[in-house]
Design an enzyme around this catalytic site. Structure first.
Site, PDB file in Angstrom:
ATOM      1  N   GLU A 486      31.637  46.958  41.229  1.00 44.37           N
ATOM      2  CA  GLU A 486      31.205  46.184  42.375  1.00 44.37           C
ATOM      3  C   GLU A 486      31.998  46.664  43.593  1.00 44.37           C
ATOM      4  O   GLU A 486      31.546  47.512  44.316  1.00 44.37           O
ATOM      5  CB  GLU A 486      31.391  44.683  42.096  1.00 44.37           C
ATOM      6  CG  GLU A 486      30.598  43.842  43.039  1.00 44.37           C
ATOM      7  CD  GLU A 486      29.986  42.594  42.400  1.00 44.37           C
ATOM      8  OE1 GLU A 486      30.096  42.394  41.186  1.00 44.37           O
ATOM      9  OE2 GLU A 486      29.387  41.818  43.158  1.00 44.37           O
ATOM     10  N   GLU A 758      38.826  35.201  40.258  1.00 45.73           N
ATOM     11  CA  GLU A 758      37.476  34.917  40.762  1.00 45.73           C
ATOM     12  C   GLU A 758      37.027  33.506  40.402  1.00 45.73           C
ATOM     13  O   GLU A 758      36.330  32.840  41.158  1.00 45.73           O
ATOM     14  CB  GLU A 758      36.500  35.927  40.148  1.00 45.73           C
ATOM     15  CG  GLU A 758      35.058  35.730  40.544  1.00 45.73           C
ATOM     16  CD  GLU A 758      34.160  36.843  40.035  1.00 45.73           C
ATOM     17  OE1 GLU A 758      34.536  37.498  39.033  1.00 45.73           O
ATOM     18  OE2 GLU A 758      33.100  37.088  40.632  1.00 45.73           O
TER      19      GLU A 758
HETATM   20  C1  BGC Z   1      30.775  38.971  43.966  1.00 45.11           C
HETATM   21  C2  BGC Z   1      31.132  37.944  44.988  1.00 45.11           C
HETATM   22  C3  BGC Z   1      29.971  37.569  45.785  1.00 45.11           C
HETATM   23  C4  BGC Z   1      28.912  37.091  44.872  1.00 45.11           C
HETATM   24  C5  BGC Z   1      27.685  36.618  45.547  1.00 45.11           C
HETATM   25  C6  BGC Z   1      29.637  38.511  43.131  1.00 45.11           C
HETATM   26  O1  BGC Z   1      29.233  39.447  42.237  1.00 45.11           O
HETATM   27  O2  BGC Z   1      31.851  39.352  43.198  1.00 45.11           O
HETATM   28  O3  BGC Z   1      32.338  37.575  45.161  1.00 45.11           O
HETATM   29  O4  BGC Z   1      30.198  36.775  46.881  1.00 45.11           O
HETATM   30  O5  BGC Z   1      28.581  38.073  43.914  1.00 45.11           O
HETATM   31  O6  BGC Z   1      26.827  36.226  44.623  1.00 45.11           O
END
Ligand code: BGC
Length: 905
Positions: A486, A758
């Site tokens: 990501e 997260e």
């Molecule tokens: C990310 C985020 C993001 C989110 C939005 C994720 O995969 O890691 O932090 O804001 O997607 O859906």
């Protein structure tokens, strides 16, 4: 007698010197002596320093010249004595600045008594290449077919001869991909992952290096290697590669000035040669493979024979504008040696660096030719103490080194970065010792500005984790996470964290650069992509709480740094986003279908019902519609756009009315009865005054009902504690902050986290993990509590009417649960600090206010009577103006200096 006279004379001299204001900390366009600016009217900032209190600037004089002496014909701008208190962001006011020229400047100021300071030391900036025609170099690519699977790094070189003595030399370099340049075997500069990441198809940064000392007389050689980088690596998911182009390329211009004044250019063109070397594969997510047997240590020196190398292909010039670099480069920062080397129950050899970080591992190894060492970088060990890779998803996060077998060899990756605390080591010849591996953090080299400490060790570790979350995710763009497949500039995460970030480090250059990409990647209808730079091919959507970064971040930069220009620059983008929503909402003033992600990752207890803690995305969308409209109206006010002020203020009234009518009961209950619903409604001022007390109570009841636990996600969390404080419930905010059981901020700390997770429950108390599909251990969003810690617990805040800390508000919030909280911030005026300490019922509040600012300090006390400043009763304390009792505080006004207040609670 003689002795006594001498001593008094000495004291007099010392006090005169002390009384004098000096000018330090000169910044040119927010950086220290930047090389390569393309801002045509750079702004100048300086700090006043003095041991005296209550120092203000009454006037300044700036001189800019073409030499350090800045005298006579050399002077290009002299401001004359300007009666003004402005010492931050003073725009250059002289003749047009010229490509490649260096400008020197100095400043002196007059204090509040009209006394002049000495001239400051000289600072400087150098302009970049301002016109496309200044570029004489041609884009070049490798002159041989590429192995399209592995895509080894191409190397480029040429030798050249310098007949005369070099006075100065600059290298202007950029690439399609990433580059690393060397002259005569020495690395050019200390930037990593250059040229950084912008929306490459819209603008591409180049860097400028002073390479005078790398050149030698007669024979010279220059070599550059390229990596795929963000330009053409796999990014995001599936087969998403070559986002900006298929072929890597190099553009380099070496501008040499000889001591006799003559000039010469060495540029990329058909005279270069190309080949491949040790780097056989390099991708952002997967890492790097090097085979030392295929490399040659001398390829960037004059002695190397490149007869067998291919020529190069001169490429079509890139169509994207080339821009100078605005923010600090990524550099190598902290280094970590292994704290533990061990074998897991499964038999894996693992090294623990003790800190989750983002960067690379330097390897020193001794072995045979063909030996291959493989490092797999990862964040956490599983329940059983084995290597856990599942949360990295498709990212391999590896570095593979094949040895050539000639004694001690050193390796490090060049064109990739990994997020890790641990590495699994395979194939290491001989015994692996701590000195064999060093982890190095890489991040944008922003100036550290903030400190936060308290009497609670867990809280201090939380601050550490927030700062490391920032370091790991500020790699030229603000990313969500740095480890899995990501690592993208998610806009929602950035808006949630930008205020906290601006306490910890000077992030103005960083956000100024990134916000321009936000504006450039904004879709034609004004909506803002999910990630910036936008690499999500084919996704044309925006989300409430994410797209709003286009307003929240510039407004935050304005508040923290007093930077009006970022508002001017971003205004069209800010307005376009609100207009996009206005078009969607129409006369209903409700934005339906506008929130894709809702209150992302809010905490949902399994024991509760499915909808527990849930906030309706449609409601969220209208709430952010109101907030962004509010910020737009405020921005219009700052910029003097009165028509817009009126229009958007009226619009805001209508949105609020529609929100209340549709989502709020007469009793102040909000349709989604969640913490985030109350938090956003209160924070964004959406409730009529008479319902605010009730709404606060529902929020508090919910928190209490969960045993002092939060349930908020990415959108509610940043404002949760603020809303409690603003509505008189700081006690509950502290309960949440100091909660050690999950969900809470301190739970991960207790679980041994060294960064922000997260998810609230990324790792459960029984050490099992949340869904591996999305479970990063280095995601800064929830670190947004940092802002409350600085602003409320320690009490350091800006005043909106005089942003950038020109006026300062100090209002600490005391808690019985802590004996001590202190924070400091290096602002553009100097250091602001606030520290409180309690002992029984006694309180000491120590405050530092920088010169050329003023502050209102709120001293926690029931009355002014018992308060002293520096052991003098408040009423007679010099330089302190008592405003009076305001609730639980006594408000005073002071100027610069160090102040120490004592009171009894
Ligand atoms: C990310 C985020 C993001 C989110 C939005 C994720 O995969 O890691 O932090 O804001 O997607 O859906």
């Amino acid at each position: 007698m003689k002795k006594y006279l001498l001593l008094s004379l000495l004291c007099l001299i010392v006090s005169i010197v002390n009384a004098q204001v000096t000018v330090t900390g000169l910044l040119s366009e927010n950086r220290v002596n930047p090389l390569g600016l393309d801002v045509v009217q750079p702004r100048l900032t300086w700090q006043l320093s003095s041991t005296q209190r209550n120092v203000l600037q009454s006037a300044y004089e700036v001189v800019v010249g073409l030499s350090a002496a800045a005298k006579g014909n050399d002077v290009v701008w002299s401001s004359g004595k300007v009666t003004s208190g402005q010492s931050v962001h003073v725009p250059y006011g002289g003749a047009a600045l010229q490509s490649g020229k260096k400008y020197f400047w100095k400043v002196r100021v007059w204090d509040q008594n009209g006394k002049a300071s000495p001239w400051s030391e000289t600072a400087n900036w150098e302009m970049g290449l301002l016109q496309p025609a200044d570029w004489k170099a041609k884009w070049i690519g490798q002159g041989f077919p590429e192995d399209s699977i592995m895509r080894p790094s191409p190397l480029f070189r040429r030798s050249f001869h310098l007949a005369k003595k070099v006075k100065s030399a600059r290298a202007y370099i950029t690439a399609h991909g990433l580059y690393e340049a060397f002259i005569n075997g020495k690395r050019v500069g200390d930037a990593y992952l250059a040229p950084g990441w912008t929306s490459y198809n819209k603008r591409l940064q180049y860097q400028v290096y002073d390479v005078t000392s790398l050149l030698q007389s007669a024979a010279n050689a220059i070599g550059v290697q390229l990596g795929s980088g963000w330009y053409r690596s796999h990014l995001a998911w599936e087969d998403n590669k070559n986002i900006y182009g298929k072929t890597s390329g190099l553009l380099l211009q070496l501008a040499i000035t000889y001591t006799d004044g003559s000039k010469e250019l060495v540029v990329t063109d058909e005279n270069w040669k190309s080949s491949t070397g040790a780097i056989r594969y390099s991708e952002i997510y997967n890492g790097e493979i090097q085979d030392a047997r295929q490399g040659n240590d001398t390829w960037t020196t004059t002695t190397f024979n490149d007869a067998s190398w291919s020529g190069v292909q001169v490429q079509q010039p890139g169509t994207e504008p080339l821009i100078a670099t605005y923010n600090e480069p990524i550099r190598k920062k902290e280094k970590f040696i292994p704290v533990k080397i061990f074998t897991t129950p499964k038999g894996e050899k693992v090294v623990d660096f003790g800190q989750n970080l983002v960067g690379l591992v330097e390897v020193k190894v001794n072995g045979k030719a063909g030996d291959s060492v493989k490092l797999t970088h990862f964040e956490v060990l599983d329940k059983f103490g084995n290597v856990y890779l599942a949360n990295l998803r498709a990212a391999k996060q590896q570095a593979v080194y094949v040895l050539k077998g000639n004694g001690t060899e050193q390796f490090e990756p060049h064109f990739t970065f990994q997020g890790f605390r641990y590495v699994k080591v395979e194939g290491f010849p001989g015994e692996l010792k701590p000195e064999n591996l060093t982890a190095v953090a890489l991040y944008s080299d922003m100036k550290p500005t903030g400190t936060f400490t308290s009497s609670n060790a867990l809280l201090n570790q939380l601050q550490h984790n927030i700062q490391w979350g920032q370091k790991g995710n500020f790699l030229d763009v603000p990313t969500d996470c740095p480890q899995r497949d990501e690592r993208l500039g998610w806009t929602g995460d950035a808006q949630a964290f930008c205020r906290t970030a601006a306490f910890n480090m000077d992030v103005l250059p960083f956000f100024t650069k990134w916000m321009k990409d936000v504006a450039l990647d904004q879709f034609e209808d004004g909506s803002v992509p999910f990630v910036i730079p936008n690499v999500l091919k084919g996704v044309k959507a925006t989300s409430a709480g994410w797209g709003d970064v286009s307003l929240i971040a510039p407004w935050t930069m304005y508040l923290v740094y007093g930077d009006r220009r970022i508002l001017e620059t971003q205004y069209p983008s800010m307005k376009a986003y609100v207009e996009y929503i206005r078009n969607k909402a129409g006369d209903s003033y409700l934005w339906k279908g506008g929130s894709v992600f809702g209150d992302w990752l809010f905490y949902k207890s399994m024991a509760q019902t499915e909808s527990d803690g849930y906030t309706s995305p449609d409601m969220i969308a209208t709430m952010f519609y109101a907030y962004s409209t509010h910020l737009l109206a405020k921005t219009a006010e700052v910029l003097g756009k009165q028509d817009d002020v009126k229009f958007y203020t009226d619009l805001l009234t209508k949105i609020k009315a529609a929100f209340v009518k549709n989502y709020v009961t007469g009793e102040g209950r909000i349709a989604s009865d969640s913490q985030t619903a109350y938090v956003l409604a209160l924070k964004f001022g959406l409730l009529p005054d008479d319902l605010q007390v009730k709404a606060t109570q529902y929020l508090v009841d919910d928190i209490k009902g969960r045993g002092n636990h939060l349930s908020t996600g990415f959108l509610g969390t940043p404002y949760l504690c603020h809303v409690l404080t603003e509505n008189g419930r700081t006690d509950v905010a502290y309960d949440l902050l100091l909660q050690e059981k999950f969900p809470s901020w301190l739970y991960p700390v207790k679980m041994g986290a060294t960064t922000i997770w997260e998810r609230w429950d990324g790792q459960k108390p029984d050490s099992t993990f949340q869904d591996a599909g999305m479970n990063s251990f280095n995601h800064y969003a929830y670190g947004a509590i940092g802002d409350w810690m600085y602003q409320v617990a320690a009490g350091i805040d800006v005043v909106e009417s005089d942003p950038g800390y020109k006026k300062i508000k100090i209002q600490p919030h005391i808690s019985d649960k802590l004996n001590e909280v202190g924070a400091s911030v290096k602002t553009y005026y100097g250091t602001v600090s606030s520290k409180w300490k309690t002992s029984g019922s006694d309180l000491t509040l120590s405050v530092e206010i920088p010169a050329n600012t003023t502050a209102t300090i709120y001293i926690p006390a029931k009355s002014a009577d018992g308060i002293t400043e520096n052991n003098v009763a408040l009423s007679s304390a010099a330089g302190v103006k008592v405003i009076g009792q305001q609730g639980d505080y006594v408000a005073v006004e002071v100027g610069s200096g160090k102040w120490e207040f004592k009171s009894s609670k």
